[in-house]
Design a protein around this motif. Structure first.
Motif, PDB file in Angstrom:
ATOM      1  N   GLU A 143     -22.734  18.583 -30.357  1.00 46.71           N
ATOM      2  CA  GLU A 143     -23.635  19.038 -29.298  1.00 46.71           C
ATOM      3  C   GLU A 143     -23.712  18.012 -28.167  1.00 46.71           C
ATOM      4  N   GLU A 144     -23.690  16.739 -28.519  1.00 50.82           N
ATOM      5  CA  GLU A 144     -23.656  15.705 -27.486  1.00 50.82           C
ATOM      6  C   GLU A 144     -22.361  15.786 -26.696  1.00 50.82           C
ATOM      7  N   ALA A 145     -21.249  16.026 -27.399  1.00 48.51           N
ATOM      8  CA  ALA A 145     -19.964  16.187 -26.724  1.00 48.51           C
ATOM      9  C   ALA A 145     -19.994  17.386 -25.779  1.00 48.51           C
ATOM     10  N   ARG A 146     -20.566  18.492 -26.241  1.00 48.16           N
ATOM     11  CA  ARG A 146     -20.680  19.692 -25.394  1.00 48.16           C
ATOM     12  C   ARG A 146     -21.510  19.396 -24.140  1.00 48.16           C
ATOM     13  N   ASP A 147     -22.604  18.647 -24.323  1.00 47.46           N
ATOM     14  CA  ASP A 147     -23.447  18.308 -23.179  1.00 47.46           C
ATOM     15  C   ASP A 147     -22.686  17.457 -22.159  1.00 47.46           C
ATOM     16  N   GLN A 148     -21.836  16.561 -22.642  1.00 45.82           N
ATOM     17  CA  GLN A 148     -21.046  15.739 -21.733  1.00 45.82           C
ATOM     18  C   GLN A 148     -20.097  16.590 -20.893  1.00 45.82           C
ATOM     19  N   ILE A 149     -19.515  17.604 -21.509  1.00 47.71           N
ATOM     20  CA  ILE A 149     -18.494  18.412 -20.838  1.00 47.71           C
ATOM     21  C   ILE A 149     -19.100  19.439 -19.892  1.00 47.71           C
ATOM     22  N   THR A 150     -20.264  19.966 -20.231  1.00 45.72           N
ATOM     23  CA  THR A 150     -20.817  21.096 -19.489  1.00 45.72           C
ATOM     24  C   THR A 150     -21.819  20.697 -18.417  1.00 45.72           C
ATOM     25  N   VAL A 151     -21.958  19.412 -18.107  1.00 44.27           N
ATOM     26  CA  VAL A 151     -22.851  19.001 -17.042  1.00 44.27           C
ATOM     27  C   VAL A 151     -22.355  19.600 -15.724  1.00 44.27           C
ATOM     28  N   PRO A 152     -23.238  20.113 -14.870  1.00 39.85           N
ATOM     29  CA  PRO A 152     -22.802  20.662 -13.580  1.00 39.85           C
ATOM     30  C   PRO A 152     -22.108  19.596 -12.728  1.00 39.85           C
ATOM     31  N   ASP A 211     -17.516  28.383 -21.654  1.00 41.61           N
ATOM     32  CA  ASP A 211     -16.687  28.806 -22.792  1.00 41.61           C
ATOM     33  C   ASP A 211     -16.138  27.611 -23.563  1.00 41.61           C
ATOM     34  N   VAL A 212     -17.007  26.662 -23.881  1.00 40.35           N
ATOM     35  CA  VAL A 212     -16.583  25.423 -24.518  1.00 40.35           C
ATOM     36  C   VAL A 212     -16.579  25.565 -26.039  1.00 40.35           C
ATOM     37  N   THR A 213     -15.461  25.198 -26.656  1.00 42.56           N
ATOM     38  CA  THR A 213     -15.357  25.079 -28.106  1.00 42.56           C
ATOM     39  C   THR A 213     -14.939  23.649 -28.428  1.00 42.56           C
ATOM     40  N   VAL A 214     -15.859  22.873 -28.991  1.00 43.29           N
ATOM     41  CA  VAL A 214     -15.552  21.489 -29.334  1.00 43.29           C
ATOM     42  C   VAL A 214     -14.828  21.467 -30.677  1.00 43.29           C
ATOM     43  N   LYS A 215     -13.615  20.964 -30.685  1.00 43.51           N
ATOM     44  CA  LYS A 215     -12.803  20.894 -31.904  1.00 43.51           C
ATOM     45  C   LYS A 215     -12.917  19.536 -32.593  1.00 43.51           C
ATOM     46  N   GLU A 216     -12.938  18.476 -31.811  1.00 42.07           N
ATOM     47  CA  GLU A 216     -13.116  17.122 -32.323  1.00 42.07           C
ATOM     48  C   GLU A 216     -13.910  16.331 -31.297  1.00 42.07           C
ATOM     49  N   ALA A 217     -14.677  15.341 -31.764  1.00 41.59           N
ATOM     50  CA  ALA A 217     -15.417  14.466 -30.863  1.00 41.59           C
ATOM     51  C   ALA A 217     -15.612  13.110 -31.515  1.00 41.59           C
ATOM     52  N   ILE A 228     -12.809  13.622 -26.710  1.00 38.60           N
ATOM     53  CA  ILE A 228     -13.204  14.980 -27.072  1.00 38.60           C
ATOM     54  C   ILE A 228     -12.003  15.911 -26.957  1.00 38.60           C
ATOM     55  N   VAL A 229     -11.806  16.730 -27.978  1.00 47.53           N
ATOM     56  CA  VAL A 229     -10.769  17.761 -27.965  1.00 47.53           C
ATOM     57  C   VAL A 229     -11.480  19.108 -27.900  1.00 47.53           C
ATOM     58  N   THR A 230     -11.127  19.938 -26.921  1.00 46.31           N
ATOM     59  CA  THR A 230     -11.909  21.141 -26.681  1.00 46.31           C
ATOM     60  C   THR A 230     -11.080  22.234 -26.010  1.00 46.31           C
ATOM     61  N   ASP A 231     -11.525  23.468 -26.170  1.00 51.24           N
ATOM     62  CA  ASP A 231     -11.108  24.585 -25.322  1.00 51.24           C
ATOM     63  C   ASP A 231     -12.211  24.808 -24.296  1.00 51.24           C
ATOM     64  N   LEU A 232     -11.845  25.178 -23.068  1.00 45.25           N
ATOM     65  CA  LEU A 232     -12.856  25.372 -22.033  1.00 45.25           C
ATOM     66  C   LEU A 232     -12.305  26.233 -20.903  1.00 45.25           C
ATOM     67  N   THR A 233     -13.217  26.679 -20.050  1.00 47.34           N
ATOM     68  CA  THR A 233     -12.867  27.461 -18.873  1.00 47.34           C
ATOM     69  C   THR A 233     -13.491  26.811 -17.645  1.00 47.34           C
ATOM     70  N   LEU A 234     -12.691  26.668 -16.575  1.00 48.50           N
ATOM     71  CA  LEU A 234     -13.205  26.156 -15.316  1.00 48.50           C
ATOM     72  C   LEU A 234     -13.727  27.321 -14.486  1.00 48.50           C
TER      73      LEU A 234
END
Length: 216
Positions: free
Chosen positions: A119-128, A154-160, A191-197
């Protein structure tokens, strides 16, 4: 952590700086629709806009021309061509950036040292994120000068992972990342993730408001 005065010189209003922090990141894109794999590196700066915490996109360097052009023209990413790399070597995650034949940045982090909460990793990636969109007119003036906002979805965190890290910046006139000097490495993540810009949206029109801020 960097020099507060140097940071204020590159962040445009109405964005506000809360702490003198800057993040160097290297992103290895395994597969991107329309462009294929590429690597990018750059600096982003934590800021505040209104009541929202976000990041200002200060500099981005890519090894893929199509992705560089699309990021600049379709959005507002400050992308230019460079030679970033991300690889593992001797139990170390290594990120580098070269401009031409010259080494600009070397970042090292202990490889998969300690798990980072997803969740911390997701927060790092999804900041505006915010950037300045500039389009010149035919006479050399400006047709568009907007502050724009976007956010990764559309973030999927796979590893962090987190762990100790070091960052070296070398002075270069065409890639001036060292103008924001490294005073202290506060934290590091892998962080290893899938995402959408997502597309960008304007939030401040400098021309209409008559505020020719830095970048315009």
């Amino acid at each position: 952590r960097t020099d507060p005065e140097a940071l204020r010189a590159v962040v445009p209003e109405p964005l506000e700086i809360e702490e003198p922090l800057v993040r160097f990141e290297v992103m290895k894109m395994g597969e991107v629709d329309g462009f294929g794999p590429y690597v990018e590196a750059g600096q982003v700066i934590p800021i505040r806009h209104g009541g929202e915490h976000g990041e200002y996109l200060h500099a981005m360097y890519l090894d893929n021309f199509a992705a560089t052009a699309a990021g600049r023209e379709l959005s507002a990413y400050p992308k230019v061509m460079g030679s970033p790399r991300l690889f593992t070597e001797a139990s170390t995650l290594v990120g580098t950036l070269d401009y031409g034949s010259q080494r600009v940045t070397t970042a090292t982090m202990a490889y998969k040292w300690q798990p980072l909460d997803p969740e911390e990793a997701r927060d790092q990636i999804t900041v505006p994120t915010y950037a300045v969109k500039v389009i010149p007119d035919y006479s050399g003036g400006l047709r568009v000068c907007d502050l724009v906002r976007t956010r990764i979805t559309d973030v999927t965190v796979k590893e962090a992972w987190t762990g100790p890290a070091r960052l070296q910046l070398n002075a270069h006139v065409m890639a001036p990342l060292a103008d924001l000097p490294v005073l202290e490495v506060v934290s590091a993540s892998h962080i290893v993730t899938d995402l959408t810009l997502a597309p960008v949206a304007p939030v401040h029109d400098y021309l209409a408001l008559g505020t020719g801020e830095p970048g315009c």
